[in-house]
Design an enzyme around this catalytic site. Structure first.
Site, PDB file in Angstrom:
ATOM      1  CG  HIS A   1     -18.506  54.841   0.415  1.00 51.65           C
ATOM      2  ND1 HIS A   1     -17.938  54.672  -0.819  1.00 51.65           N
ATOM      3  CD2 HIS A   1     -18.099  56.003   0.827  1.00 51.65           C
ATOM      4  CE1 HIS A   1     -16.973  55.636  -0.977  1.00 51.65           C
ATOM      5  NE2 HIS A   1     -17.140  56.511   0.012  1.00 51.65           N
TER       6      HIS A   1
ATOM      7  CD  GLU B   1     -11.215  52.903   2.730  1.00 57.26           C
ATOM      8  OE1 GLU B   1     -11.119  53.858   2.184  1.00 57.26           O
ATOM      9  OE2 GLU B   1     -11.814  51.948   2.675  1.00 57.26           O
TER      10      GLU B   1
ATOM     11  CD  GLN C   1     -14.803  55.234   2.586  1.00 55.16           C
ATOM     12  OE1 GLN C   1     -15.322  56.339   2.115  1.00 55.16           O
ATOM     13  NE2 GLN C   1     -14.249  54.852   1.643  1.00 55.16           N
TER      14      GLN C   1
ATOM     15  CG  HIS D   1     -17.706  61.174   2.276  1.00 54.20           C
ATOM     16  ND1 HIS D   1     -16.564  60.714   3.019  1.00 54.20           N
ATOM     17  CD2 HIS D   1     -17.673  60.298   1.575  1.00 54.20           C
ATOM     18  CE1 HIS D   1     -16.280  59.765   2.733  1.00 54.20           C
ATOM     19  NE2 HIS D   1     -16.629  59.261   1.763  1.00 54.20           N
TER      20      HIS D   1
ATOM     21  CD  GLU E   1     -15.787  58.866  -2.156  1.00 56.32           C
ATOM     22  OE1 GLU E   1     -15.918  59.097  -0.948  1.00 56.32           O
ATOM     23  OE2 GLU E   1     -15.162  57.972  -2.691  1.00 56.32           O
TER      24      GLU E   1
HETATM   25  C1  V0V Z   1     -15.781  70.822   5.513  1.00 59.00           C
HETATM   26  N1  V0V Z   1     -17.294  71.350   5.222  1.00 59.00           N
HETATM   27  C2  V0V Z   1     -18.024  70.224   5.276  1.00 59.00           C
HETATM   28  C3  V0V Z   1     -17.319  69.102   5.360  1.00 59.00           C
HETATM   29  N2  V0V Z   1     -16.014  69.347   5.602  1.00 59.00           N
HETATM   30  N3  V0V Z   1     -19.370  70.541   5.067  1.00 59.00           N
HETATM   31  C4  V0V Z   1     -20.131  69.458   5.071  1.00 59.00           C
HETATM   32  N4  V0V Z   1     -19.429  68.125   5.209  1.00 59.00           N
HETATM   33  C5  V0V Z   1     -17.778  67.980   5.370  1.00 59.00           C
HETATM   34  N5  V0V Z   1     -17.455  66.927   5.418  1.00 59.00           N
HETATM   35  C6  V0V Z   1     -17.311  72.553   5.676  1.00 59.00           C
HETATM   36  C7  V0V Z   1     -16.860  73.657   6.557  1.00 59.00           C
HETATM   37  O1  V0V Z   1     -17.872  73.228   7.637  1.00 59.00           O
HETATM   38  C8  V0V Z   1     -16.610  74.820   6.314  1.00 59.00           C
HETATM   39  O2  V0V Z   1     -17.858  75.562   6.546  1.00 59.00           O
HETATM   40  C9  V0V Z   1     -16.305  74.792   4.683  1.00 59.00           C
HETATM   41  O3  V0V Z   1     -16.783  73.363   4.253  1.00 59.00           O
HETATM   42  C10 V0V Z   1     -14.527  74.635   4.575  1.00 59.00           C
HETATM   43  O4  V0V Z   1     -14.139  73.662   5.411  1.00 59.00           O
HETATM   44  P1  V0V Z   1     -12.922  73.880   6.301  1.00 59.00           P
HETATM   45  O5  V0V Z   1     -13.053  73.160   7.626  1.00 59.00           O
HETATM   46  O6  V0V Z   1     -12.080  74.809   6.315  1.00 59.00           O
HETATM   47  O7  V0V Z   1     -11.878  72.606   5.472  1.00 59.00           O
HETATM   48  P2  V0V Z   1     -11.199  72.642   4.117  1.00 59.00           P
HETATM   49  O8  V0V Z   1     -11.887  73.856   3.285  1.00 59.00           O
HETATM   50  O9  V0V Z   1      -9.811  72.791   4.275  1.00 59.00           O
HETATM   51  O10 V0V Z   1     -11.709  71.225   3.477  1.00 59.00           O
HETATM   52  C11 V0V Z   1     -13.007  71.050   3.285  1.00 59.00           C
HETATM   53  C12 V0V Z   1     -12.937  70.095   1.726  1.00 59.00           C
HETATM   54  C13 V0V Z   1     -11.973  69.001   2.292  1.00 59.00           C
HETATM   55  C14 V0V Z   1     -14.352  69.512   1.533  1.00 59.00           C
HETATM   56  C15 V0V Z   1     -12.416  70.706   0.809  1.00 59.00           C
HETATM   57  O11 V0V Z   1     -12.375  68.173   3.530  1.00 59.00           O
HETATM   58  C16 V0V Z   1     -11.735  67.907   1.211  1.00 59.00           C
HETATM   59  O12 V0V Z   1     -10.777  68.132   0.319  1.00 59.00           O
HETATM   60  N6  V0V Z   1     -12.296  66.787   1.260  1.00 59.00           N
HETATM   61  C17 V0V Z   1     -12.512  65.745   0.066  1.00 59.00           C
HETATM   62  C18 V0V Z   1     -11.593  64.523   0.427  1.00 59.00           C
HETATM   63  C19 V0V Z   1     -11.762  63.874   1.885  1.00 59.00           C
HETATM   64  O13 V0V Z   1     -12.900  64.077   2.458  1.00 59.00           O
HETATM   65  N7  V0V Z   1     -11.195  62.722   2.084  1.00 59.00           N
HETATM   66  C20 V0V Z   1     -11.671  61.829   3.185  1.00 59.00           C
HETATM   67  C21 V0V Z   1     -12.495  60.744   2.826  1.00 59.00           C
HETATM   68  P3  V0V Z   1     -18.037  76.951   7.219  1.00 59.00           P
HETATM   69  O14 V0V Z   1     -17.685  76.311   8.590  1.00 59.00           O
HETATM   70  O15 V0V Z   1     -16.952  77.916   6.689  1.00 59.00           O
HETATM   71  O16 V0V Z   1     -19.502  77.334   6.932  1.00 59.00           O
HETATM   72  S1  V0V Z   1     -11.525  59.571   1.955  1.00 59.00           S
HETATM   73  C22 V0V Z   1     -12.581  58.478   1.027  1.00 59.00           C
HETATM   74  O17 V0V Z   1     -13.889  58.754   1.214  1.00 59.00           O
HETATM   75  C23 V0V Z   1     -11.997  57.379   0.387  1.00 59.00           C
HETATM   76  C24 V0V Z   1     -10.453  57.141   0.445  1.00 59.00           C
HETATM   77  C25 V0V Z   1     -13.066  56.440  -0.596  1.00 59.00           C
HETATM   78  O18 V0V Z   1     -14.271  56.713  -0.369  1.00 59.00           O
HETATM   79  O19 V0V Z   1     -12.595  55.533  -0.955  1.00 59.00           O
HETATM   80 CO    CO Z   2     -15.471  57.879   0.681  1.00 59.33          CO
END
Ligand code: V0V
Ligand code: CO
Length: 146
Positions: free
Chosen positions: A7, A43, A60, A84, A134
């Site tokens: 996705h 979602e 998604q 993502h 992911e």
């Molecule tokens: C953050 N950054 C990204 C980003 N999110 N870069 C590209 N794409 C993204 N989506 C960058 C951000 O600009 C910062 O860069 C740096 O990473 C740190 O970001 P932050 O804003 O300080 O945020 P953090 O560090 O607290 O969190 C970022 C992470 C977080 C990636 C660690 O979003 C995470 O744990 N994601 C995984 C879970 C998730 O996304 N769940 C939602 C979808 P600069 O500015 O410092 O350069 S749930 C899903 O997909 C499901 C249920 C499914 O598929 O079934």
């Molecule tokens: Co997802």
């Protein structure tokens, strides 16, 4: 082995309005909806096509359920857009371990629960040329919740 684009995750402020845009503009229908409290998202999965590995590719659409969730924080900073991409694999445990061994940060020690009973983990975007990535193993078709 990663065998499909499972996705593309798209962050939005209003899930119902965004679902309506995809229906009215492209004719894509909702295949599944759920709330994932652990991830802080509501979602909708829109099935686009089936894939040769027996799976499928979806859009998604993701609306945050709380401001401090990953999607909530991202939306506040960037506005709506692609959040993502997700690759599908039969073995999320083995593939994420192999990728971790290459020096890419895998965000979870163990895969967590994803959409439709899948198991998911994420790779840090800063280790993936700016793309939050992911990895997904779908539930077996008989167990898929939808
Ligand atoms: C953050 N950054 C990204 C980003 N999110 N870069 C590209 N794409 C993204 N989506 C960058 C951000 O600009 C910062 O860069 C740096 O990473 C740190 O970001 P932050 O804003 O300080 O945020 P953090 O560090 O607290 O969190 C970022 C992470 C977080 C990636 C660690 O979003 C995470 O744990 N994601 C995984 C879970 C998730 O996304 N769940 C939602 C979808 P600069 O500015 O410092 O350069 S749930 C899903 O997909 C499901 C249920 C499914 O598929 O079934
Ligand atoms: Co997802």
């Amino acid at each position: 082995m990663l065998t499909r684009i499972d996705h593309i995750g798209i962050a939005c402020f209003d899930l119902d309005r965004t679902v309506e845009f995809y229906r009215a503009t492209y004719g894509f229908e909702v295949f599944h909806t759920e709330v994932n409290e652990e991830q802080g998202v509501r979602e909708a999965m829109l099935k686009i096509n089936e894939t040769s590995d027996g799976g499928a590719s979806y859009l998604q659409l993701l609306e945050p359920t709380r401001e401090d969730s990953a999607v909530g924080k991202w939306l506040a900073k960037n506005g709506e857009g692609v959040h993502h991409i997700a690759f599908g694999t039969a073995d999320v445990d083995g593939d994420s371990e192999g990728i971790r061994d290459k020096g890419v940060r895998v965000l979870y020690d163990e895969p967590r629960r994803g959409s439709m009973g899948s198991r998911i983990t994420f790779l840090h975007p800063k280790d993936c040329h700016g793309v939050l990535t992911e990895l997904v193993t779908s539930a077996p078709p008989a167990d898929q919740e939808h």
